[in-house]
Design an enzyme around this catalytic site. Structure first.
Site, mmCIF file in Angstrom:
data_model
loop_
_atom_site.group_PDB
_atom_site.id
_atom_site.type_symbol
_atom_site.label_atom_id
_atom_site.label_comp_id
_atom_site.label_asym_id
_atom_site.label_seq_id
_atom_site.Cartn_x
_atom_site.Cartn_y
_atom_site.Cartn_z
ATOM 1 N N TYR A 31 0.712 0.995 14.095
ATOM 2 C CA TYR A 31 2.020 2.222 13.255
ATOM 3 C C TYR A 31 1.168 3.500 13.387
ATOM 4 O O TYR A 31 0.090 4.047 13.318
ATOM 5 C CB TYR A 31 2.189 1.718 11.574
ATOM 6 C CG TYR A 31 0.317 1.031 10.527
ATOM 7 C CD1 TYR A 31 0.004 2.042 10.093
ATOM 8 C CD2 TYR A 31 0.043 0.595 11.030
ATOM 9 C CE1 TYR A 31 -1.293 1.988 9.326
ATOM 10 C CE2 TYR A 31 -1.399 -0.428 10.382
ATOM 11 C CZ TYR A 31 -2.250 1.331 9.947
ATOM 12 O OH TYR A 31 -2.729 0.705 8.568
ATOM 13 N N ASP A 50 -6.310 -5.830 -1.765
ATOM 14 C CA ASP A 50 -5.299 -5.964 -2.409
ATOM 15 C C ASP A 50 -4.982 -7.439 -3.950
ATOM 16 O O ASP A 50 -3.879 -7.209 -4.581
ATOM 17 C CB ASP A 50 -4.519 -6.512 -1.524
ATOM 18 C CG ASP A 50 -4.009 -5.563 -0.382
ATOM 19 O OD1 ASP A 50 -4.399 -4.024 -0.716
ATOM 20 O OD2 ASP A 50 -4.487 -6.015 0.910
ATOM 21 N N LYS A 62 5.497 5.409 7.470
ATOM 22 C CA LYS A 62 4.910 4.772 9.213
ATOM 23 C C LYS A 62 6.024 4.544 9.559
ATOM 24 O O LYS A 62 7.000 3.740 9.184
ATOM 25 C CB LYS A 62 4.485 3.758 8.163
ATOM 26 C CG LYS A 62 3.083 4.257 7.535
ATOM 27 C CD LYS A 62 3.037 2.827 6.523
ATOM 28 C CE LYS A 62 1.344 3.259 5.617
ATOM 29 N NZ LYS A 62 0.887 2.191 4.904
ATOM 30 N N HIS A 122 0.562 -1.252 -0.245
ATOM 31 C CA HIS A 122 -0.299 0.211 -0.125
ATOM 32 C C HIS A 122 0.997 1.495 -0.076
ATOM 33 O O HIS A 122 1.953 1.373 0.035
ATOM 34 C CB HIS A 122 -0.628 -0.047 1.346
ATOM 35 C CG HIS A 122 -1.686 -1.250 1.302
ATOM 36 N ND1 HIS A 122 -2.101 -1.366 2.963
ATOM 37 C CD2 HIS A 122 -2.448 -1.911 0.358
ATOM 38 C CE1 HIS A 122 -2.902 -2.673 2.649
ATOM 39 N NE2 HIS A 122 -3.333 -2.288 1.252
#
Length: 182
Positions: free
Chosen positions: A131, A169, A71, A62
């Protein structure tokens, strides 16, 4: 906090100091000053996310074209294999990736800066994945590259069960066809 460079120098493995004894342990999971000193990066984190996934769940690769997110990722329960992919067309490392095992036991964190794609696969029965992000989620600009893109050739480890991916995905594009960062 100790920072270790990976094959992609901007992607760093961070190891916080852990103080433990027979009662358990204590660690500072995030400290802005320690992060900046260890990474050399000044970033403001604006959002914390927490996902729980079962074994074999693969999320990613992603990224967001607008409002790109840096991140800082870690695992608080279980084990994942985490991947960062350089998606900056101007980079001499464009299309290269690194993979790192993150677990509740090793307390490692991975810094994935803006301009990189991110994904992970769960290797344990379940995993809690946390995250911090440097920008807000912007679904309109979110993109996904297939985890099995032959141009990336990511060597995903065997999760021990059949992989489970979201429809989003599974419909991800290829590196050759995807919109990228400059």
């Amino acid at each position: 906090m100790h920072a270790e460079k990976t094959a992609l120098p901007e992607v760093l493995i961070l190891e916080p100091r852990v103080f433990g004894d027979a009662r358990g342990f204590f660690m500072e999971s995030f400290n802005q000053r320690a992060f900046e000193e260890a990474t050399g990066c000044k970033r403001e984190f604006v959002q914390d996310n927490h996902s729980r996934s079962r074994q074999g769940v693969l999320r990613g690769i992603h990224y967001q074209l607008e409002q790109p997110q840096g991140k800082l990722v870690r695992v608080t329960h279980g084990v994942v294999w985490d991947v960062a992919v350089d998606l900056r067309r101007s980079s001499r490392r464009f299309g290269q990736w690194v993979g790192v095992e993150l677990s509740a036991e090793n307390n490692r964190q991975l810094w994935v800066p803006e301009g990189f794609g991110h994904g992970f696969v769960v290797l344990s029965e379940t995993a809690d994945f946390l995250y911090k992000t440097t920008d807000y989620y912007h679904p309109e600009s979110e993109r996904s590259i297939r985890f099995d893109d032959p141009d990336l050739s990511i060597a995903w480890p065997d999760a021990g069960v059949e992989l489970a991916l979201s429809d989003k995905d599974l419909a991800g594009g290829t590196l050759a066809d995807a919109e990228m960062f400059d």
